[in-house]
Structure formats: structure tokens, C-alpha cells
Design a protein around this motif. Sequence first.
Motif, PDB file in Angstrom:
ATOM      1  N   GLU A 168     -32.922 -75.311  36.172  1.00 12.98           N
ATOM      2  CA  GLU A 168     -34.102 -76.199  36.287  1.00 12.98           C
ATOM      3  C   GLU A 168     -34.097 -77.267  35.192  1.00 12.98           C
ATOM      4  O   GLU A 168     -34.553 -78.383  35.379  1.00 12.98           O
ATOM      5  N   MET A 169     -33.554 -76.897  34.020  1.00 17.59           N
ATOM      6  CA  MET A 169     -33.543 -77.832  32.880  1.00 17.59           C
ATOM      7  C   MET A 169     -32.366 -78.801  32.929  1.00 17.59           C
ATOM      8  O   MET A 169     -32.213 -79.639  32.041  1.00 17.59           O
ATOM      9  N   GLY A 170     -31.513 -78.635  33.908  1.00 15.67           N
ATOM     10  CA  GLY A 170     -30.372 -79.538  34.052  1.00 15.67           C
ATOM     11  C   GLY A 170     -29.232 -79.256  33.087  1.00 15.67           C
ATOM     12  O   GLY A 170     -28.395 -80.130  32.812  1.00 15.67           O
ATOM     13  N   VAL A 171     -29.174 -78.026  32.578  1.00 12.54           N
ATOM     14  CA  VAL A 171     -28.094 -77.652  31.654  1.00 12.54           C
ATOM     15  C   VAL A 171     -26.760 -77.628  32.406  1.00 12.54           C
ATOM     16  O   VAL A 171     -26.687 -77.107  33.524  1.00 12.54           O
ATOM     17  N   ASP A 172     -25.707 -78.217  31.795  1.00 11.00           N
ATOM     18  CA  ASP A 172     -24.415 -78.219  32.493  1.00 11.00           C
ATOM     19  C   ASP A 172     -23.266 -77.669  31.636  1.00 11.00           C
ATOM     20  O   ASP A 172     -22.096 -77.885  31.936  1.00 11.00           O
ATOM     21  N   PHE A 173     -23.629 -76.933  30.573  1.00  8.25           N
ATOM     22  CA  PHE A 173     -22.609 -76.264  29.758  1.00  8.25           C
ATOM     23  C   PHE A 173     -23.300 -75.132  29.003  1.00  8.25           C
ATOM     24  O   PHE A 173     -24.409 -75.304  28.503  1.00  8.25           O
ATOM     25  N   VAL A 174     -22.636 -73.965  28.940  1.00  4.07           N
ATOM     26  CA  VAL A 174     -23.234 -72.819  28.241  1.00  4.07           C
ATOM     27  C   VAL A 174     -22.305 -72.389  27.108  1.00  4.07           C
ATOM     28  O   VAL A 174     -21.085 -72.315  27.282  1.00  4.07           O
ATOM     29  N   LEU A 175     -22.901 -72.125  25.959  1.00  3.55           N
ATOM     30  CA  LEU A 175     -22.100 -71.752  24.786  1.00  3.55           C
ATOM     31  C   LEU A 175     -22.562 -70.417  24.209  1.00  3.55           C
ATOM     32  O   LEU A 175     -23.770 -70.183  24.038  1.00  3.55           O
ATOM     33  N   SER A 176     -21.594 -69.569  23.883  1.00  2.00           N
ATOM     34  CA  SER A 176     -21.904 -68.343  23.159  1.00  2.00           C
ATOM     35  C   SER A 176     -21.596 -68.604  21.681  1.00  2.00           C
ATOM     36  O   SER A 176     -20.532 -69.122  21.361  1.00  2.00           O
ATOM     37  N   PRO A 177     -22.495 -68.216  20.775  1.00  2.00           N
ATOM     38  CA  PRO A 177     -22.233 -68.487  19.359  1.00  2.00           C
ATOM     39  C   PRO A 177     -21.157 -67.595  18.754  1.00  2.00           C
ATOM     40  O   PRO A 177     -20.723 -67.810  17.636  1.00  2.00           O
TER      41      PRO A 177
END
Length: 284
Positions: free
Chosen positions: A151-160
Motif C-alpha cells: 500500500e505504501m508503494g515500497v519496492d525494495f526490502v532490506l534486512s539489517p
Amino acid sequence: MKLIYGSLSSLLGKRIAQNLNIEANAVEHRIFPDGEQYCRIPVDVRKEQIVFVQTMRPDTAILEAFFTLDALKEDGAEKLMLVIPYLGYGRQDKAFIEGEAVSARTIMRLLSEMTDILITVDIHAPHVFEWYGGRAENIMPSKSIAKKLTEMGVDFVLSPDKGALHRAKAVAELMSVPFDHLDKTRLSGTEVEMAEKELDVKGKRVAIVDDIISTGGTIARAAEMLKKSGAEKVYAVCTHGLFIGSAIERLTKSTDGFMSTDTIESEYSRISVAGEVARVLKDG
Ligand code: R5P
């Protein structure tokens, strides 16, 4: 089935009840002038299947849970299903130095005596279930997080951290977006170091996904690296928002927005795990 919730899980308790289409009942809870707690079960629980929802943080919440569970058993509940949205002491899951008390084991052993089924959410170390006698299940809120990030338009996910990659990977795969991880070394309780890494995030809207945000040190450092690599937006999402000390200030400065689920209730609880918990309860 009847649902009862403790004083620290009223929002989630009510949401789970709504999903199950049953009434939500609050434990009658008061603090005496000397700081000790009073708990009372507000409904008849004899021969009933009871769902009790209570997060296990801070310490007073743990005591409230034990007092309530004991009362439920004593009052004749037939089956006790405990939902622990956040398991306090879950990170002390082994003796790192000889002689250390393994607090997670203590809690699991005590709960074995008092409950039949245990449901946790994104538990830090699932192996602690080996000290629990009954059926135990851990829920990962990947679907709810993925829905919100989409919904927020996120297009990349990162794990710390590489060790936590499974969480970010599950979310990213549900969203069909790329993912990556950083490599974290903890320097102290509040500071972490991240190994330098090229991240392919130029112009991307990135969400850092972790299980816990405590002091915000991990997120602040990861966000700094993402901005340096050209990310357009950096958001932080966690299951359990502890937000200790100056975490809120740190997160406000370093990200374009942050949120948690409702396992620990705060104004940043923007994602609910109620649907996922209710599904497990429905399946029995
Ligand atoms: C560590 O094992 C956890 O996954 C989190 O990364 C950690 O608790 C975050 O702590 P802080 O917000 O203090 O950096």
C-alpha cells in the motif's frame, strides 16, 4: 470459546475477538498503593475453552499473566490457550556465560504448568519451545507487513542482518520485489556497526524489516547506508516496537516513517497481527 485479554493487550485482544466473532473480556486489573497487582476474571470460565491474550512486557505484565492464568485454571477453565504477542526475556535463550539464568526457559517451564496451547508472534528464538510441554506455535506476520508495504508503494526490502534475512525475504517474496541484507555487528547495547556494502537501491522506496526495534541503533545505521546508496525513501517496519530511550527521536531523524505491529501497543502500531492469530485459533 471465550476470549480474555490482559491490561497490556487490549487493542489486539479486541481485534482477535472481532476476527473470531466472539466477545472480548478485559481482566479486571488494578494496582494497589504498594505497587502489587490485583487481577479478577470477569466471566464464568467453568468448562470453557479460554483464549488469554497478554503481551509479556514489562515485568508487571508477566506477573499479571501468571496471576490470571492461575485464576483461570482454579476457576475450572477446560482448555487454556495463551497468546503471547511479545515474549519478554525471549532473547535470553541460552547461558551465554556459564552460570547465567536462562530466563526464556524459566518462563516456558512455568507456562507449561499453566496452559495447554501457546501461540507467540515472531519469537526471537523458536527453540525455546523445547521447554514448553504443550503445543506451541509461532506466527510470522509476513502477510500483514507485506500488505501494508505494498500500500505504501515500497519496492525494495532490506534486512539489517544476514541472520534475519528470512523475515525480509518472506515479505519481499509476497510483494514480488527485490531484497537484500546488511551485515551487522553489535558494538554495545545502543550502537551497531554495519559492514560497507553496495546496495542496488537508487531511486527505490525501501523498507527495512526487522523483528524488534529497541534503541533504534540498527535502523539508524541501516537507513544512513540506504540514503548514501541513493534510496528515495527509507521506511522502518518491525514486529515488536520496544522504542527504548531516544529511539523515537532517532527513527524520526533517520527514516521517512516507521511502524510496528500491535504485539506491543503504541501509537506506532499500524499493522495488526489479529487476523493471523485468529486463523491459528480457528484451526484449533
Ligand atoms: C536483534 O537481534 C534484533 O533482531 C534487532 O535487530 C535488535 O533488537 C534491534 O535493536 P536496536 O533497535 O537497539 O538496534
